[in-house]
Design an enzyme around this catalytic site. Structure first.
Site, PDB file in Angstrom:
ATOM      1  N   SER A 180       0.816  -1.221   0.000  1.00  0.00           N
ATOM      2  CA  SER A 180       0.000   0.000   0.000  1.00  0.00           C
ATOM      3  C   SER A 180       0.848   1.268   0.000  1.00  0.00           C
ATOM      4  CB  SER A 180      -0.952   0.004   1.202  1.00  0.00           C
ATOM      5  OG  SER A 180      -0.224   0.003   2.418  1.00  0.00           O
TER       6      SER A 180
ATOM      7  N   ASP B 290       5.664  -1.851   3.949  1.00  0.00           N
ATOM      8  CA  ASP B 290       6.307  -3.090   3.492  1.00  0.00           C
ATOM      9  C   ASP B 290       7.626  -2.707   2.840  1.00  0.00           C
ATOM     10  OD1 ASP B 290       4.173  -4.939   4.144  1.00  0.00           O
ATOM     11  OD2 ASP B 290       3.031  -3.978   2.548  1.00  0.00           O
TER      12      ASP B 290
ATOM     13  N   ASP C  58       1.129   0.052   7.763  1.00  0.00           N
ATOM     14  CA  ASP C  58       2.537  -0.313   7.890  1.00  0.00           C
ATOM     15  C   ASP C  58       3.258  -0.036   6.566  1.00  0.00           C
ATOM     16  OD1 ASP C  58       1.657  -2.321   6.253  1.00  0.00           O
ATOM     17  OD2 ASP C  58       2.008  -3.956   7.650  1.00  0.00           O
TER      18      ASP C  58
ATOM     19  N   LYS D 254     -10.631  -0.690  -1.640  1.00  0.00           N
ATOM     20  CA  LYS D 254     -10.026  -1.323  -0.452  1.00  0.00           C
ATOM     21  C   LYS D 254     -10.903  -1.114   0.779  1.00  0.00           C
ATOM     22  CE  LYS D 254      -5.723  -1.302   0.712  1.00  0.00           C
ATOM     23  NZ  LYS D 254      -4.295  -1.099   0.974  1.00  0.00           N
TER      24      LYS D 254
ATOM     25  N   ASP E 283       7.282  -3.850   8.087  1.00  0.00           N
ATOM     26  CA  ASP E 283       7.526  -5.265   7.783  1.00  0.00           C
ATOM     27  C   ASP E 283       8.742  -5.320   6.865  1.00  0.00           C
ATOM     28  OD1 ASP E 283       5.366  -5.954   9.252  1.00  0.00           O
ATOM     29  OD2 ASP E 283       4.104  -6.609   7.590  1.00  0.00           O
TER      30      ASP E 283
ATOM     31  N   TYR F 162     -11.866  -8.914   2.395  1.00  0.00           N
ATOM     32  CA  TYR F 162     -10.479  -8.514   2.134  1.00  0.00           C
ATOM     33  C   TYR F 162      -9.578  -9.358   3.026  1.00  0.00           C
ATOM     34  CZ  TYR F 162      -6.579  -5.102   1.574  1.00  0.00           C
ATOM     35  OH  TYR F 162      -5.391  -4.480   1.288  1.00  0.00           O
TER      36      TYR F 162
END
Length: 552
Positions: free
Chosen positions: A88, A101, A99, A214, A153, A223
């Site tokens: 995202s 990624d 978060d 989303k 992450d 989702y």
């Protein structure tokens, strides 16, 4: 780039937006802002600062490993290292609390064990670090951390090249040569995300439409890849394909067309953003003509980056029905929005999962051990829930087995083993609400508390017993098979792990499945019904006996 070159077919329409469509779009953006979809500029700047720091940490990490492996000072500094983002954040659809990624790419002399050892040491030395958890044995090895108020992450990939320059791009397929499967999977996230952004005509239109879809998918509880629904990347590709078909449309029109096109889509015809490519690796590329497993995919959405894979392979017969029903609802609400009878808020209305079914199955995973141990065990049970759904789908009388996309977790500090058993047996039903009132919420309130950690997952059952002629549903076999799968986990320990499946009726669901302000469903008063020709169907009386706790 010409309009026709976006996607595998020419566009359906290249019409520019009308004044009314622009108005609709303005109201969509306003609704998204009111619901907190966008982050403040200050918070976004903070993310950029954190990522800049992580780039420096990555270079320092590679330098330290290089020196440790007897490289000269100059070569060690030159070895480089680079971070990439995906998901995202990279797509530009992140919001408050999302978060980041992040992928750490290193040269060939740096190993994954170096990443989990030396990079972890570097992170632990930073004052901004709040929490850190390494998961080296997962499908994609990962370090999860809270850093300066941001969730990150962190995954790792080693390339078969001696240095990683700052201008390195991952779009060269030859970079995938001579790397292991875990590195390939790690690289795939960034490569897919980057490619999606190059395959949409107007990135801003795509991003606003994706924010809406989303939020809609999350609100409607469809989702979650692990439970058999599309995940973030799949929803992004589905939106991107509509953008290709309507290259000049505004986001509101993309959302409207999204529901119309996918409701009428000829599944299992795949959704492709570009033609599937060959490449230099001896790896499997999605091909239903060659592979029977690929032919079994019900709603295939194919990643554009080589090697192409199906992002929606987890979808089952039941979850497909649920998704298609939501597409149909989306058309009806969008028609109302266009006519002025409804608003975007109606489209984004919360799901009614815990009002919808007469019968639910509740899967309870219990651990009498540490939170880390329970996280591993409950995570395994969650990942297998889809298999139980598939086994239930083939039982006579089960029309639909609908998994809920969120697990519920609780910790109880019981005075003794008998109380812990009472809690375990009541958990997942309304009986726990009364029992839990007498149990301390803090560990220190008891001298030697009997600690039990519980996770519950729900499956809604839609039954049709008219064909079987029975009024009871026998699901003992799929439940027993599911127990065996969980017990077959390599780390299963009967002394600390338990698994239960309970039949819970709608009016016996516990309070915590409802949000604050939501009213629990209440039984309507019984009244005599006159028999009619349409009422000859047998009504399900109950769900048959289910084997419960497996602890040995």
């Amino acid at each position: 780039m010409s309009l026709a070159s976006y996607g595998v077919t020419p566009p359906i329409s290249i019409a520019n937006p009308t004044p009314k469509e622009n108005e609709l779009n303005d109201s969509l953006i306003k609704e998204l802002k009111q619901r907190g979809s966008f982050e403040s500029e200050a918070a976004t700047r903070k993310r950029v600062e954190v990522l800049t720091l992580f780039q420096k940490l990555t270079e320092e990490f590679v330098y330290r490993v290089s020196i440790k492996k007897n490289m000269s000072e100059g070569m060690a500094r030159d070895a480089g290292g680079k971070i990439f983002t995906f998901g995202s954040y990279r797509l530009g659809v992140y919001g408050p609390g999302s978060d980041i990624d992040t992928l750490v790419v290193v040269p060939k002399h740096v190993s994954r064990s170096d990443f989990f050892e030396i990079f972890t040491e570097l992170l632990k030395a930073r004052p901004e670090l709040e929490e850190i958890a390494s998961v080296p044995d997962s499908f994609v090895p990962i370090i999860k951390l809270e850093f300066g108020g941001i969730s990150i992450d962190l995954i790792f990939a080693r390339l078969d090249i001696p240095r990683i320059p700052k201008d390195l791009s991952l779009d060269d397929k030859n970079l995938l040569k001579n790397i292991d499967e875990k590195d390939l999977r790690s690289l795939n996230g960034t490569r897919v995300t980057d490619e999606i952004l190059t395959l949409v005509p107007k990135p801003t239109v795509f991003k606003h439409a994706l924010r809406c879809i989303k939020m809609w998918a999350q609100q409607r509880a469809i989702y979650a890849n692990v439970y058999g629904f599309p995940g973030g990347v799949a929803w992004a590709m589905l939106v991107a394909r509509i953008c290709q078909l309507y290259p000049n449309a505004v986001s509101a029109v993309i959302v409207e067309k999204f529901f119309h096109i996918y409701s009428q889509w000829s599944w299992p015809q795949p959704v492709l953003l570009k033609q599937i490519e060959d490449g230099p690796l001896q790896v499997r590329v999605w091909n239903p003509r060659l592979y029977s497993l690929d032919r079994s995919h019900r709603m295939p959405v194919i990643t554009p980056a080589y090697p192409s894979m199906c992002a929606t392979h987890n979808i089952t017969a039941s979850t497909q029905k649920v998704i298609l029903a939501e597409f149909k609802r989306g058309i009806e609400v969008m028609n109302g929005i266009v006519s002025g009878e409804k608003t975007w808020s109606d489209l984004l209305e919360r799901h009614d999962f815990f009002y919808k079914y007469k019968f639910y199955l509740c899967v309870v995973a219990g651990t009498e051990s540490s939170s880390e141990e329970h996280l591993k065990y409950s995570g395994m049970v969650e990942s297998k829930l889809r298999l139980l759904v598939q086994k239930l789908e083939v039982v006579d009388g089960v029309d639909l087995a609908h998994p809920y996309i969120k697990a519920f977790d609780n910790v109880y500090f019981c005075p003794d083993e008998s109380k812990a058993k009472e809690v375990l047996d009541a958990y997942g039903t309304s009986a726990i609400d009364k029992i839990a009132k007498d149990i301390p919420v803090e560990k220190g309130e008891l001298e030697k508390p009997h600690e039990i950690r519980l996770t519950k997952l729900y499956i809604g059952l839609k039954l049709d017993l008219s064909k079987s002629g029975e009024r009871k549903l026998d699901i003992q076999f799929p439940c027993s098979e599911f127990f065996n799968i969980c017990k077959g986990w390599q780390d299963f320990d009967a002394k600390i792990h338990s698994i239960q499946i309970k039949n819970v009726k709608l009016y016996d669901l516990p309070d915590d499945v409802y949000l604050e302000g939501e009213k629990r469903p209440t039984k309507a008063p019984k009244r005599k019904r006159s028999e009619s020709k349409t009422e000859n169907k047998k009504r399900p009386k109950s769900v048959g006996a289910i084997p419960t706790a497996v602890s040995s």
